[in-house]
Design a protein around this motif. Structure first.
Motif, PDB file in Angstrom:
ATOM      1  N   VAL A 194       0.757  -1.032   0.108  1.00 22.71           N
ATOM      2  CA  VAL A 194      -0.013   0.077  -0.051  1.00 22.71           C
ATOM      3  C   VAL A 194       1.001   1.391   0.066  1.00 22.71           C
ATOM      4  CG1 VAL A 194      -1.591   1.230   1.368  1.00 22.71           C
ATOM      5  CG2 VAL A 194      -1.837  -1.205   1.198  1.00 22.71           C
ATOM      6  N   LEU A 195       0.697   2.045  -1.129  1.00 24.71           N
ATOM      7  CA  LEU A 195       1.370   3.139  -1.114  1.00 24.71           C
ATOM      8  C   LEU A 195       0.684   4.736  -0.895  1.00 24.71           C
ATOM      9  CD1 LEU A 195       3.404   2.658  -4.481  1.00 24.71           C
ATOM     10  CD2 LEU A 195       4.144   1.978  -2.011  1.00 24.71           C
ATOM     11  N   THR A 196       0.763   5.446  -0.150  1.00 27.95           N
ATOM     12  CA  THR A 196      -0.034   6.649   0.311  1.00 27.95           C
ATOM     13  C   THR A 196       0.845   7.901   0.036  1.00 27.95           C
ATOM     14  OG1 THR A 196       0.674   6.639   2.842  1.00 27.95           O
ATOM     15  CG2 THR A 196      -1.325   5.166   1.982  1.00 27.95           C
ATOM     16  N   GLY A 197       0.229   8.921   0.016  1.00 32.37           N
ATOM     17  CA  GLY A 197       0.550  10.238  -0.112  1.00 32.37           C
ATOM     18  C   GLY A 197      -0.553  11.412  -0.075  1.00 32.37           C
ATOM     19  N   GLY A 198      -0.127  12.590  -0.374  1.00 37.83           N
ATOM     20  CA  GLY A 198      -1.194  13.439  -0.242  1.00 37.83           C
ATOM     21  C   GLY A 198      -1.290  14.330   0.978  1.00 37.83           C
ATOM     22  N   MET A 199      -2.057  15.115   1.213  1.00 34.32           N
ATOM     23  CA  MET A 199      -1.951  16.235   2.107  1.00 34.32           C
ATOM     24  C   MET A 199      -1.925  15.745   3.494  1.00 34.32           C
ATOM     25  SD  MET A 199      -2.244  19.550   2.842  1.00 34.32           S
ATOM     26  CE  MET A 199      -3.439  20.614   1.784  1.00 34.32           C
ATOM     27  N   HIS A 200      -2.723  14.564   3.916  1.00 35.89           N
ATOM     28  CA  HIS A 200      -2.620  14.164   5.348  1.00 35.89           C
ATOM     29  C   HIS A 200      -1.153  13.534   5.623  1.00 35.89           C
ATOM     30  CE1 HIS A 200      -4.672  13.810   9.189  1.00 35.89           C
ATOM     31  NE2 HIS A 200      -4.475  12.364   9.280  1.00 35.89           N
ATOM     32  N   ALA A 201      -0.730  12.850   4.496  1.00 32.74           N
ATOM     33  CA  ALA A 201       0.317  12.088   4.591  1.00 32.74           C
ATOM     34  C   ALA A 201       1.813  13.089   5.078  1.00 32.74           C
ATOM     35  CB  ALA A 201       0.798  11.202   3.533  1.00 32.74           C
ATOM     36  N   THR A 202       1.401  14.535   4.552  1.00 32.75           N
ATOM     37  CA  THR A 202       2.465  15.273   4.908  1.00 32.75           C
ATOM     38  C   THR A 202       2.155  16.003   6.395  1.00 32.75           C
ATOM     39  OG1 THR A 202       2.470  15.846   2.329  1.00 32.75           O
ATOM     40  CG2 THR A 202       3.566  17.425   3.719  1.00 32.75           C
ATOM     41  N   VAL A 203       1.106  16.381   6.435  1.00 34.74           N
ATOM     42  CA  VAL A 203       0.783  17.259   7.720  1.00 34.74           C
ATOM     43  C   VAL A 203       0.539  16.485   8.701  1.00 34.74           C
ATOM     44  CG1 VAL A 203      -0.148  19.261   6.208  1.00 34.74           C
ATOM     45  CG2 VAL A 203      -1.726  17.518   7.443  1.00 34.74           C
ATOM     46  N   ALA A 204       0.212  15.174   8.803  1.00 31.18           N
ATOM     47  CA  ALA A 204       0.076  14.338   9.922  1.00 31.18           C
ATOM     48  C   ALA A 204       0.622  12.999   9.716  1.00 31.18           C
ATOM     49  CB  ALA A 204      -1.463  14.301  10.097  1.00 31.18           C
ATOM     50  N   THR A 205       1.831  13.031   9.422  1.00 27.21           N
ATOM     51  CA  THR A 205       2.656  11.861   9.192  1.00 27.21           C
ATOM     52  C   THR A 205       2.621  11.013  10.374  1.00 27.21           C
ATOM     53  OG1 THR A 205       4.412  13.178   8.004  1.00 27.21           O
ATOM     54  CG2 THR A 205       4.947  10.882   8.252  1.00 27.21           C
ATOM     55  N   ASP A 206       2.648  11.415  11.667  1.00 25.54           N
ATOM     56  CA  ASP A 206       2.630  10.739  12.845  1.00 25.54           C
ATOM     57  C   ASP A 206       1.207   9.897  12.753  1.00 25.54           C
ATOM     58  OD1 ASP A 206       1.123  12.960  12.980  1.00 25.54           O
ATOM     59  OD2 ASP A 206       1.027  13.116  15.170  1.00 25.54           O
ATOM     60  N   GLU A 207       0.294  10.346  12.222  1.00 26.14           N
ATOM     61  CA  GLU A 207      -1.114   9.634  12.169  1.00 26.14           C
ATOM     62  C   GLU A 207      -0.911   8.439  11.330  1.00 26.14           C
ATOM     63  OE1 GLU A 207      -4.596  12.083  11.917  1.00 26.14           O
ATOM     64  OE2 GLU A 207      -3.943  13.233  13.752  1.00 26.14           O
ATOM     65  N   MET A 208      -0.506   8.843  10.171  1.00 26.39           N
ATOM     66  CA  MET A 208      -0.248   7.848   9.065  1.00 26.39           C
ATOM     67  C   MET A 208       0.810   6.626   9.514  1.00 26.39           C
ATOM     68  SD  MET A 208      -1.838   8.940   6.048  1.00 26.39           S
ATOM     69  CE  MET A 208      -1.122   8.281   4.927  1.00 26.39           C
ATOM     70  N   LEU A 209       1.679   6.831  10.286  1.00 26.67           N
ATOM     71  CA  LEU A 209       2.646   5.944  10.867  1.00 26.67           C
ATOM     72  C   LEU A 209       2.031   4.839  11.567  1.00 26.67           C
ATOM     73  CD1 LEU A 209       5.835   8.154  11.303  1.00 26.67           C
ATOM     74  CD2 LEU A 209       5.497   6.207   9.671  1.00 26.67           C
ATOM     75  N   GLU A 210       0.847   5.400  12.300  1.00 25.67           N
ATOM     76  CA  GLU A 210       0.222   4.549  13.150  1.00 25.67           C
ATOM     77  C   GLU A 210      -0.472   3.606  12.523  1.00 25.67           C
ATOM     78  OE1 GLU A 210      -2.146   7.223  15.633  1.00 25.67           O
ATOM     79  OE2 GLU A 210      -0.259   7.856  16.727  1.00 25.67           O
ATOM     80  N   VAL A 211      -0.750   3.452  11.230  1.00 24.96           N
ATOM     81  CA  VAL A 211      -1.473   2.606  10.531  1.00 24.96           C
ATOM     82  C   VAL A 211      -0.684   1.624   9.924  1.00 24.96           C
ATOM     83  CG1 VAL A 211      -3.293   2.175   8.710  1.00 24.96           C
ATOM     84  CG2 VAL A 211      -3.286   4.063  10.189  1.00 24.96           C
ATOM     85  N   PRO A 212      -0.409   0.439  10.481  1.00 25.05           N
ATOM     86  CA  PRO A 212       0.525  -0.620   9.947  1.00 25.05           C
ATOM     87  C   PRO A 212       0.390  -1.204   8.497  1.00 25.05           C
ATOM     88  CG  PRO A 212      -0.870  -1.675  11.574  1.00 25.05           C
ATOM     89  CD  PRO A 212      -1.233  -0.230  11.442  1.00 25.05           C
ATOM     90  N   GLU A 213      -0.593  -0.873   7.921  1.00 21.06           N
ATOM     91  CA  GLU A 213      -1.185  -1.275   6.526  1.00 21.06           C
ATOM     92  C   GLU A 213      -0.519  -0.320   5.509  1.00 21.06           C
ATOM     93  OE1 GLU A 213      -4.001  -3.196   9.451  1.00 21.06           O
ATOM     94  OE2 GLU A 213      -3.579  -1.204   9.079  1.00 21.06           O
ATOM     95  N   PHE A 214      -0.061   0.926   6.015  1.00 23.71           N
ATOM     96  CA  PHE A 214       0.241   1.869   5.198  1.00 23.71           C
ATOM     97  C   PHE A 214       1.898   1.547   4.905  1.00 23.71           C
ATOM     98  CE2 PHE A 214      -2.893   5.372   6.376  1.00 23.71           C
ATOM     99  CZ  PHE A 214      -3.732   4.750   5.578  1.00 23.71           C
ATOM    100  N   ASP A 215       2.130   0.782   3.973  1.00 22.25           N
ATOM    101  CA  ASP A 215       3.523   0.380   3.777  1.00 22.25           C
ATOM    102  C   ASP A 215       4.692   1.544   3.363  1.00 22.25           C
ATOM    103  OD1 ASP A 215       3.279  -2.417   3.962  1.00 22.25           O
ATOM    104  OD2 ASP A 215       2.206  -2.410   2.341  1.00 22.25           O
TER     105      ASP A 215
END
Length: 470
Positions: free
Chosen positions: A111-132
């Motif tokens: 799973v590849l992710t990007g976008g606004m939230h990936a940039t401004v809330a990286t800590d929240e993205m990192l908490e999702v183990p499915e986001f590789d």
């Protein structure tokens, strides 16, 4: 450059790809939409998918907006080796759920992710183990390499963007998801449906990427660095191409700030009426301080290029609140712009022409706003003669200075579990939303009308239906 129709026929005959682009939004937005704006297409997805296809990385497209329950998506996921998502704050919960489903069905998939939230809330993205992998910032110069060999990159990837939008290819709009069959007659895919701003089919465009101002309620400047504006000729060429193939009815310029860079605007005034297939009416955004700074340029755009729906972020009618928001605009700037549009509207009507209108963006429920601040804002709105008002309650999204502050103080009612844009929902602790509901319902008209002209006092002052998504 424009061989999209041929490519579309070729794609219809190719085998299913192993790479899936998942378009994100609330479930059902392309099946039973509650309004027109839920049907806007994602330019970031369109751009990156176009770049990937031009580089031989073919992808399939699915959309959470095309399902009404999660099992419908689940049935379409088997066999994919990679899923890509462009994540905004308000689509974060949907992206997380989709990634969990994808991994359940394709446990070795990426799973590849990007976008606004990936940039401004990286800590929240990192908490999702499915986001590789999580790509921060723009992705147009790194997306192909990342999709080809994700294992060569760390989990958090620093994006690489173009220096100028002149480097971007024209988006292949046939790569956007098609709406549900019940909407296709009126949707005008691969263009977009009418939203009350101009006749369909609607061509949405970008001419600039970033607003250079630093308002504390906005997170755009923390997402993408400044980049060169798209050349005027490229914008007109694309509009003409879209008109030749799909018939453009009107245009929406999605720039956060269209009315900037006077040299570019003067070239637009010179070339758009002369080179475009038709002088299409368009919606575009400006600021009251720059209108006051360049009034002749503003008038020329309205008179000569059919800029007939002018989006202005007035936000408030109170200098105190404008300073709190770091808006760098004043009450005087706002009223200068309103008076100028009122004057132009009256002039156009005398000439038998359709008058230009303001799309007036107003924020209510800003922490620290007093009733008198709010009354001043409503007086300002009632002074507008040609207007479509758009009210929203302030929403503390991550990435903005005020949003970060309120989140840190525990005052935000929004969170990674319930990011939303629903108009009437309360978003900040301690704000008297009952007062604002009454204000929009016209229950404080006596207070608002004090000091207004007799003509402006006659306006009903009921704006409940004008409350929109934040």
């Amino acid at each position: 450059m424009f061989s999209f129709l041929t490519r579309k026929r070729d794609e219809s005959q190719r085998e299913k790809s192993k790479i899936l682009w998942l378009d994100l939004g609330d479930l059902g937005d392309l099946v039973n939409p509650s309004g027109p704006h839920e049907q806007w297409q994602d330019h970031g997805l369109g751009l990156l998918r176009t770049i990937m296809h031009q580089n031989g990385l073919m992808t399939d497209i699915l959309s959470t907006r095309l399902i009404t329950e999660w099992p419908q998506l689940e049935r379409q996921l088997p066999g994919y080796e990679m899923m890509i998502m462009n994540v905004r704050s308000y689509t974060f919960p949907v992206a997380r759920k989709a990634a969990q489903l994808f991994k359940q069905i394709n446990p070795t998939g990426v799973v590849l992710t990007g976008g606004m939230h990936a940039t401004v809330a990286t800590d929240e993205m990192l908490e999702v183990p499915e986001f590789d992998h999580i790509c921060k910032g723009p992705g147009e110069k790194i997306m192909v390499d990342l999709a080809k060999d994700p294992q060569a990159f760390p989990r958090v990837v620093e994006g690489v963007g173009a220096r100028s939008m002149a480097e971007w290819p024209m988006i292949d709009r046939t790569l956007w998801p098609q709406p549900h069959r019940r909407l296709r007659r009126t949707f005008n895919w691969p263009l977009e449906p009418a939203c009350g701003w101009g006749p369909p089919p609607v061509a949405t465009m970008l001419t600039s990427r970033v607003c250079p101002w630093q308002c504390v309620f906005c997170n755009e400047s923390s997402y993408i660095p400044h980049m060169g504006r798209r050349p005027v000729d490229m914008v007109i060429d694309e509009l003409n191409y879209l008109d030749d193939h799909y018939t453009v009815g009107s245009v929406v310029i999605h720039d956060s700030m269209f009315f900037q860079s006077p040299g570019w605007l003067k070239e637009w005034i010179e070339k758009y009426p002369r080179r475009a297939n038709k002088l299409w009416s368009y919606w575009a955004a400006g600021r009251s301080d720059t209108v006051r700074q360049w009034p002749d340029l503003f008038e020329a755009l309205v008179r000569e290029t059919n800029w007939d729906l002018i989006s202005i972020g007035f936000e408030s009618g109170s200098d105190r609140i404008l300073r709190l928001l770091n808006k760098e605009c004043t009450e005087e700037d706002n009223y200068f712009t309103i008076d100028l549009v009122n004057k132009l509207g009256e002039e156009f009507e005398r000439q038998g022409r359709k008058p230009p209108r303001l799309w007036a963006n107003i924020i209510l429920g800003i922490p620290g706003e007093t009733p008198e601040d709010a009354f001043k804002t409503m007086r300002m709105v009632k002074s507008m003669r040609y207007v479509l008002p758009s009210f929203s309650y302030y929403a503390p999204y991550p990435g903005s200075a005020l949003g970060y502050q309120l989140i840190a103080e525990g005052k935000s009612l929004m969170s990674k579990e319930n990011y939303h844009r629903f108009p009437g929902e309360e978003k900040v602790k301690g704000v008297d939303y009952a007062f604002y509901r009454d204000l929009l319902a016209g229950k404080y008209n006596d207070e608002v009308n004090r000091g207004l002209s007799p003509l402006d006092r006659q306006k009903p002052g009921v704006y409940t239906e004008a409350l929109t998504k934040a």
